[in-house]
Every structure is written in C-alpha cells, then in structure tokens.
Design a protein around this motif. Structure first.
Motif, PDB file in Angstrom:
ATOM      1  N   LEU A 103      -7.063  28.306  48.536  1.00 10.59           N
ATOM      2  CA  LEU A 103      -6.565  27.887  51.063  1.00 10.59           C
ATOM      3  C   LEU A 103      -6.053  28.186  51.667  1.00 10.59           C
ATOM      4  O   LEU A 103      -6.083  28.323  52.920  1.00 10.59           O
TER       5      LEU A 103
ATOM      6  N   VAL B 116      -4.359  31.368  52.254  1.00 15.69           N
ATOM      7  CA  VAL B 116      -4.924  32.417  53.273  1.00 15.69           C
ATOM      8  C   VAL B 116      -4.111  32.200  54.944  1.00 15.69           C
ATOM      9  O   VAL B 116      -3.983  30.554  55.066  1.00 15.69           O
TER      10      VAL B 116
ATOM     11  N   SER C 285      -3.913  32.265  59.228  1.00 13.80           N
ATOM     12  CA  SER C 285      -4.313  32.787  59.976  1.00 13.80           C
ATOM     13  C   SER C 285      -3.565  33.235  60.739  1.00 13.80           C
ATOM     14  O   SER C 285      -2.680  33.515  60.687  1.00 13.80           O
TER      15      SER C 285
ATOM     16  N   LYS D 254      -9.587  40.719  56.041  1.00 15.23           N
ATOM     17  CA  LYS D 254     -11.199  40.578  55.031  1.00 15.23           C
ATOM     18  C   LYS D 254     -10.791  41.313  53.717  1.00 15.23           C
ATOM     19  O   LYS D 254     -10.999  40.269  52.461  1.00 15.23           O
TER      20      LYS D 254
ATOM     21  N   VAL E 196      -8.095  38.563  51.764  1.00 15.24           N
ATOM     22  CA  VAL E 196      -9.386  37.126  51.823  1.00 15.24           C
ATOM     23  C   VAL E 196      -9.812  37.051  50.597  1.00 15.24           C
ATOM     24  O   VAL E 196     -10.218  35.912  49.289  1.00 15.24           O
TER      25      VAL E 196
ATOM     26  N   THR F 160     -17.703  35.820  60.105  1.00 13.67           N
ATOM     27  CA  THR F 160     -17.990  34.606  59.317  1.00 13.67           C
ATOM     28  C   THR F 160     -18.808  34.699  58.073  1.00 13.67           C
ATOM     29  O   THR F 160     -19.468  34.568  57.485  1.00 13.67           O
TER      30      THR F 160
ATOM     31  N   ILE G 262     -15.200  30.453  56.324  1.00 10.15           N
ATOM     32  CA  ILE G 262     -13.727  31.471  57.240  1.00 10.15           C
ATOM     33  C   ILE G 262     -14.042  32.610  58.546  1.00 10.15           C
ATOM     34  O   ILE G 262     -15.368  32.935  58.509  1.00 10.15           O
ATOM     35  N   ASN G 263     -13.644  32.277  59.239  1.00 12.48           N
ATOM     36  CA  ASN G 263     -13.447  32.891  61.112  1.00 12.48           C
ATOM     37  C   ASN G 263     -12.299  33.939  61.318  1.00 12.48           C
ATOM     38  O   ASN G 263     -11.928  33.200  60.755  1.00 12.48           O
TER      39      ASN G 263
ATOM     40  N   VAL H 105      -7.633  36.370  60.013  1.00 17.02           N
ATOM     41  CA  VAL H 105      -7.714  35.759  59.639  1.00 17.02           C
ATOM     42  C   VAL H 105      -8.264  34.580  61.121  1.00 17.02           C
ATOM     43  O   VAL H 105      -7.189  34.260  61.667  1.00 17.02           O
TER      44      VAL H 105
ATOM     45  N   GLU I 276      -9.323  31.045  62.029  1.00 14.37           N
ATOM     46  CA  GLU I 276      -9.707  29.757  61.668  1.00 14.37           C
ATOM     47  C   GLU I 276     -10.171  28.906  59.730  1.00 14.37           C
ATOM     48  O   GLU I 276     -11.055  30.277  59.506  1.00 14.37           O
ATOM     49  N   VAL I 277     -10.262  28.395  59.315  1.00 11.45           N
ATOM     50  CA  VAL I 277     -10.260  28.152  58.218  1.00 11.45           C
ATOM     51  C   VAL I 277     -11.346  26.516  58.021  1.00 11.45           C
ATOM     52  O   VAL I 277      -9.791  25.711  58.553  1.00 11.45           O
TER      53      VAL I 277
ATOM     54  N   ARG J 150     -13.476  23.061  56.541  1.00  9.94           N
ATOM     55  CA  ARG J 150     -14.027  22.512  55.729  1.00  9.94           C
ATOM     56  C   ARG J 150     -14.647  21.526  56.196  1.00  9.94           C
ATOM     57  O   ARG J 150     -14.804  20.940  56.822  1.00  9.94           O
TER      58      ARG J 150
END
Length: 152
Positions: A38, A41, A43, A48, A51, A68, A94-95, A102, A104-105, A107
């Motif tokens: 993670l 990745v 931002s 895509k 990712v 999303t 993941i948005n 990306v 934001e990520v 959790r």
C-alpha cells in the motif's frame, strides 16, 4: 475391575475425536495488500493500471462509481451449527480522480463500521420452510409400489 488396554485406547480416541469436533472452523475470504504494498501506491501519480500491477485486481469496484476500488478480507469463525461470527475484517478503498490517478487510499477495520458480505450464498425463495418431522416423514406413501413401477 480394570479395563483392557484396547478398550482404554478406544475410549481415549473417541474422547479426542469429540473434543476435536468441538473446535471452531475458521474461514478467510478475500485479500488486502500489506502495508508495504500500500505504501508503494502514490496519490496523484499512480494510474489504475499501475495500481493493478502493484496490488492486483480489486475485490470489487463500487457499483455506481468505477473510480472507487475496494480490496477486502474477512475472517470468520463458526462453532458447531451456529451462524458464522466475523472476528476480523480489513478493507482498503482506493479512490481515483476523474483523470484516473489515485486520489486517496483509505483503510478500515471491523471496528470502523459495517460488515461486508460479498457472497451470502443464500437465494431467497418463495415457499414454506419444512420442519424436521415434515422432512423425515413427508414422503411416506408417495413412492410407487412394485406393481405400478414397471410400466409394462
């Protein structure tokens, strides 16, 4: 009166088998990338495709917003005939921005909110539930007798 060795061994084996049958069944579903994956990745940088190459395909994509992506895993424990109990859940959302990068990520864990049930494996049907006695005795008298079965 003392038991013989084979009888004692059989009693021990049966006792151990009964104790083993009482152990809960643990089931793990899904996949969530680890923290190292993670962290790779970025931002605003990763697309895509990037990712997917870093984390793999998502568990699901949001139904009304393909920007999303959701990765989730769930650990359940089932004891005997009781309903499964969720004991651990991890979700990564993941948005992506409109350009496909990306944004934001996020959790989430079990403590953060709702449970995710990807597949309930139950199809609702219209009808009635049969009781135990109906299941056991429901077909009595419904079978063909030997004289009617041949068809000749």
């Amino acid at each position: 009166m003392q038991r013989s060795v084979p009888a004692r061994a059989a009693a021990i084996a049966i006792s151990l088998a009964l104790l083993a049958a009482c152990a809960p069944t643990v089931n793990v579903q899904g996949f969530v990338p680890d923290e190292e994956q993670l962290a790779s990745v970025q931002s605003g940088v990763d697309s895509k495709d990037a990712v997917v190459s870093k984390l793999g395909s998502p568990s699901t994509i949001a139904a009304f917003d393909d920007n999303t992506w959701i990765y989730f895993s769930k650990k359940t424990e089932t004891f005997a005939f009781y309903e499964p109990k969720v004991i651990e859940q991890h979700v990564v959302a993941i948005n992506f921005d409109p350009d496909g990068r990306v944004a934001e990520v996020k959790r989430f864990t079990l403590e953060d909110g709702r449970l995710i049930d990807p597949v309930t494996r139950k199809t609702p049907t219209h009808g009635r539930e049969l009781g135990v006695l109906e299941q056991l005795f429901g077909n009595i008298g419904r079978f063909n007798t030997g004289s009617n079965a041949g068809g000749s």
